[in-house]
Design a protein around this motif. Structure first.
Motif, mmCIF file in Angstrom:
data_model
loop_
_atom_site.group_PDB
_atom_site.id
_atom_site.type_symbol
_atom_site.label_atom_id
_atom_site.label_comp_id
_atom_site.label_asym_id
_atom_site.label_seq_id
_atom_site.Cartn_x
_atom_site.Cartn_y
_atom_site.Cartn_z
ATOM 1 N N VAL A 50 0.852 -1.201 0.000
ATOM 2 C CA VAL A 50 0.000 0.000 0.000
ATOM 3 C C VAL A 50 0.881 1.242 0.000
ATOM 4 C CG1 VAL A 50 -1.697 1.312 1.324
ATOM 5 C CG2 VAL A 50 -1.859 -1.187 1.259
ATOM 6 N N PHE A 51 1.867 1.194 0.881
ATOM 7 C CA PHE A 51 2.767 2.284 1.084
ATOM 8 C C PHE A 51 3.565 2.665 -0.156
ATOM 9 C CE2 PHE A 51 5.376 4.525 3.951
ATOM 10 C CZ PHE A 51 4.371 4.922 4.809
ATOM 11 N N ASN A 52 4.079 1.653 -0.836
ATOM 12 C CA ASN A 52 4.815 1.914 -2.075
ATOM 13 C C ASN A 52 3.892 2.507 -3.130
ATOM 14 O OD1 ASN A 52 7.474 1.124 -1.438
ATOM 15 N ND2 ASN A 52 6.924 -1.039 -1.627
ATOM 16 N N ALA A 53 2.657 2.018 -3.162
ATOM 17 C CA ALA A 53 1.705 2.548 -4.143
ATOM 18 C C ALA A 53 1.427 4.029 -3.868
ATOM 19 C CB ALA A 53 0.407 1.740 -4.099
ATOM 20 N N ILE A 54 1.342 4.377 -2.579
ATOM 21 C CA ILE A 54 1.092 5.785 -2.221
ATOM 22 C C ILE A 54 2.298 6.645 -2.605
ATOM 23 C CG2 ILE A 54 0.723 7.418 -0.324
ATOM 24 C CD1 ILE A 54 -0.733 5.072 1.145
ATOM 25 N N ALA A 55 3.504 6.132 -2.275
ATOM 26 C CA ALA A 55 4.717 6.911 -2.551
ATOM 27 C C ALA A 55 4.836 7.231 -4.046
ATOM 28 C CB ALA A 55 5.944 6.153 -2.064
ATOM 29 N N ASP A 56 4.310 6.336 -4.908
ATOM 30 C CA ASP A 56 4.398 6.538 -6.361
ATOM 31 C C ASP A 56 3.367 7.503 -6.927
ATOM 32 O OD1 ASP A 56 6.488 4.828 -6.528
ATOM 33 O OD2 ASP A 56 5.325 3.080 -7.199
ATOM 34 N N GLN A 57 2.401 7.916 -6.128
ATOM 35 C CA GLN A 57 1.358 8.804 -6.650
ATOM 36 C C GLN A 57 1.947 10.181 -6.978
ATOM 37 O OE1 GLN A 57 -2.051 7.888 -7.001
ATOM 38 N NE2 GLN A 57 -1.258 5.842 -6.524
ATOM 39 N N PRO A 58 1.455 10.799 -8.062
ATOM 40 C CA PRO A 58 1.979 12.122 -8.448
ATOM 41 C C PRO A 58 1.293 13.243 -7.671
ATOM 42 C CG PRO A 58 0.384 11.375 -10.064
ATOM 43 C CD PRO A 58 0.440 10.311 -8.997
ATOM 44 N N VAL A 59 1.375 13.190 -6.337
ATOM 45 C CA VAL A 59 0.702 14.216 -5.510
ATOM 46 C C VAL A 59 1.683 14.777 -4.484
ATOM 47 C CG1 VAL A 59 -1.592 13.179 -5.782
ATOM 48 C CG2 VAL A 59 -0.134 12.480 -3.861
ATOM 49 N N SER A 60 1.252 15.811 -3.771
ATOM 50 C CA SER A 60 2.136 16.472 -2.802
ATOM 51 C C SER A 60 2.371 15.557 -1.590
ATOM 52 C CB SER A 60 1.495 17.770 -2.326
ATOM 53 O OG SER A 60 0.346 17.471 -1.561
ATOM 54 N N ALA A 61 3.414 15.893 -0.835
ATOM 55 C CA ALA A 61 3.767 15.084 0.339
ATOM 56 C C ALA A 61 2.616 15.056 1.349
ATOM 57 C CB ALA A 61 5.043 15.632 0.985
ATOM 58 N N ILE A 62 1.960 16.178 1.571
ATOM 59 C CA ILE A 62 0.890 16.199 2.574
ATOM 60 C C ILE A 62 -0.272 15.298 2.137
ATOM 61 C CG2 ILE A 62 -0.336 18.280 1.725
ATOM 62 C CD1 ILE A 62 0.303 17.683 5.417
ATOM 63 N N GLU A 63 -0.512 15.248 0.826
ATOM 64 C CA GLU A 63 -1.582 14.354 0.345
ATOM 65 C C GLU A 63 -1.184 12.882 0.503
ATOM 66 O OE1 GLU A 63 -3.972 15.633 -3.145
ATOM 67 O OE2 GLU A 63 -2.759 17.444 -3.084
ATOM 68 N N LYS A 64 0.106 12.609 0.386
ATOM 69 C CA LYS A 64 0.554 11.227 0.621
ATOM 70 C C LYS A 64 0.353 10.837 2.087
ATOM 71 C CE LYS A 64 3.945 11.187 -3.099
ATOM 72 N NZ LYS A 64 5.364 11.194 -3.486
#
Lengths: 251, 251
Positions: free
Chosen positions: A71-85
């Motif tokens: 889950v975590f790796n999938a989130i880290a790969d999202q093209p969004v800001s750090a706060i959204e991650k």
């Protein structure tokens, strides 16, 4: 097949069947004999993999924390800001715990000293190392969030930023564990018997205020949470055990 | 002695010895036979009080939550502001969990669905009612704090204030449960092997920011926490199980 490979496959099978058993029967009645009968292995074989019930429980938790890493790796790969991650991570943890309380219990049990202290050192250490790895990944995201989205830290040097990030990282983890534990209590279930909406509201208010206290100044936090909720769902769907489809190993 | 009174005394004895056993041996190896041998009662007698291990565990938690109520009443009686009562409550919960992780595990186990759902309805309900009572007391204090010490809620009507207070109340509880669970994990213990100071710092940062996010504007929050810490100690000392002296029933 090599002997070692065979052993690993067998260990994985025992763990997966144990998770399924725990999820059906709870942990207080877990007996090694049930695991043996379920897996058709002898007690000797089971004990050659796991010295004690505590050891087996930590092994089960390890399997589930590996799912959290997906889950975590999938989130880290999202093209969004750090706060959204950060928010997406919290939402994933919340959604997983509301849908799979049986699995999250296993995670939470593995945090208890009376469990991890009785597991083998090697197994307990493996779990710790995995937590260290996840915390490290998260810490990097938090440092970026402090630098770009949290106010009030302009005067801090690098060390101070990292210490703050470490507190926020562990506070986030604690808040996830605690909000989901209390939301699963008999008290909460009496209070809002079918209150998924009310629970979500409670999660949102506490999480957004927690981040606000850390300096998050956002005019429309609800919109950010709504956007992150959709992303969280996609990330959860990449796992075996937590996905809604749950084509999991136990079926 | 009346029959009923005798039965109550016996039940109390079984519970107290079970707490002591749980604290020594952990819960995964808890067998009703051990409780019988420890208390010298027959298995039939034990089962006439507790239908299952889960039921016994909920009974043990109930005893400990009654101790929390003693702490809670002592805090409510202090001649300080509502916000200081909130902080003192959090500090009590933190100090108790850091000093008596074995006892807090019992509380945390009783929140898990696989435990309370398998206890008798009556016992689970007693625990819920006690949580309802404590949450109600705390809610009154939070409403007062919102009206006197938290900013940004001037426009809210009474219903909205109560809903906010309910979220804060449950968020506080969740944060206490979660911060102490994660602080007891093997990971935390690897990270700061003898880091009581560092743990206290982590608690303080997360708690003060949580309250700040809810609108607490205090110039010197550290001084408030230091003052409340002393008060917390006095309140804890009024209990049997949590007091440092621990002249507890098990000795």
């Amino acid at each position: 097949m090599q002997r070692r490979e065979k052993r690993e496959l067998r260990e994985r099978e025992i763990i997966e069947k144990s998770i399924a058993l725990l999820s059906q029967r709870g942990f207080l009645d877990l007996r090694m004999a049930d695991i043996a009968s379920e897996t058709k292995y002898s007690m000797g074989t089971i004990y050659s993999h796991f010295e004690s019930k505590e050891d087996l429980l930590v092994a089960c938790a390890l399997t589930l924390v590996l799912e959290h890493r997906i889950v975590f790796n999938a989130i880290a790969d999202q093209p969004v800001s750090a706060i959204e991650k950060i928010i997406t991570t919290a939402l994933c943890s919340w959604q997983i715990s509301m849908r799979h309380p049986d699995l999250i219990e296993i995670d939470n049990l593995s945090l208890m000293p009376s469990v991890w202290r009785r597991a083998t050192k090697q197994r307990a250490n493996e779990l710790n190392q995995l937590h260290v790895e996840l915390a490290g990944m998260f810490l990097g995201i938090v440092v970026e969030a402090i630098e770009t989205s949290l106010s009030g830290y302009e005067q801090l040097d690098r060390n101070q930023v990292e210490q703050l990030a470490s507190h926020l990282t562990h506070g986030m983890w604690g808040l996830c564990v605690g909000l989901s534990s209390t939301a699963q209590s008999g008290y909460a279930s009496t209070l809002c018997p079918d209150g998924a909406d009310e629970s979500d509201r409670y999660f949102y208010t506490n999480y957004s205020n927690f981040l606000k206290g850390y300096g998050w100044q956002e005019e429309n936090p609800e919109a950010v949470f709504a956007r992150c909720r959709r992303m969280a769902q996609q990330c959860i769907d990449q796992t075996t055990w937590f996905s809604d489809a749950r084509q999991g190993p136990q079926s």
